[in-house]
Scaffold this active site. Sequence first.
Site, short mmCIF file in Angstrom:
data_model
loop_
_atom_site.label_atom_id
_atom_site.label_comp_id
_atom_site.label_asym_id
_atom_site.label_seq_id
_atom_site.Cartn_x
_atom_site.Cartn_y
_atom_site.Cartn_z
N ASP A 227 16.85 -2.43 57.85
CA ASP A 227 17.57 -3.07 56.76
C ASP A 227 18.97 -2.47 56.72
OD1 ASP A 227 18.56 -4.16 54.43
OD2 ASP A 227 16.70 -3.87 53.30
N ARG B 154 21.49 -3.69 54.81
CA ARG B 154 22.23 -4.17 53.66
C ARG B 154 22.83 -3.01 52.86
NH1 ARG B 154 17.70 -7.93 51.14
NH2 ARG B 154 16.49 -6.21 51.96
#
Length: 215
Positions: A140, A142
């Site tokens: 991930d 983000r």
Amino acid sequence: MPLPTATIRNEVSVPLRFADGYTTAARVFSFDGLVDGRENLAFGLGDWAATLTPGAGEPAPLVRPHSECLTGDVFGSQRCDCGPQLREAVERIANSGGFLLYLRQEGRGIGLYAKLDAYALQEAGLDTYEANLALGHREDERSYLVAAQMLLALGVSRVALLSNNPDKARQLRRFGMTVTARVATGVHLCAANARYLATKAGIGAHTLDVPLSAG
Ligand SMILES: [Zn+2]
């Protein structure tokens, strides 16, 4: 940590109408100075203006940072739950007043083409996290730094966070936001996304109650 300052570039009213007929009005904000250089947007929904000057004891604005998902948000892809999550978030924020932050970090931050590459690997049997790792990405990527920049530009330093993802709360706190509450979103389960949601719940520590036998 002090954030690079972002400022509101422009704002405009946009009436929204979703495929199921739900309508609401949004005040859409653009920004200067966002560190990722992307055209991220904030949607002020419901009585968002009132939440900027809360009286004592009044709740903080309800805020959802939503990461762009072209396939899910626009085309209704059933590989993920992004479309229904976005639709739910808009209505819930409109009801209580707050902001939806539309963050242009497609595919957990790896980009649209890489996301489709990851889907192809999933067809070969990897789960969504394994596929990202196989492509040389972290599971991930983000970041919610620009989300914090946008909120500060809007005059928001306290948020009730509409999210099942503890990483969003952790990052926003690290970037100086006060997260007064974390409000869970609904689970949007279908046969095509059951495995994805189960992986999210099992590996990503999302607070989802997903029946693992589904799908
Ligand atoms: Zn999606």
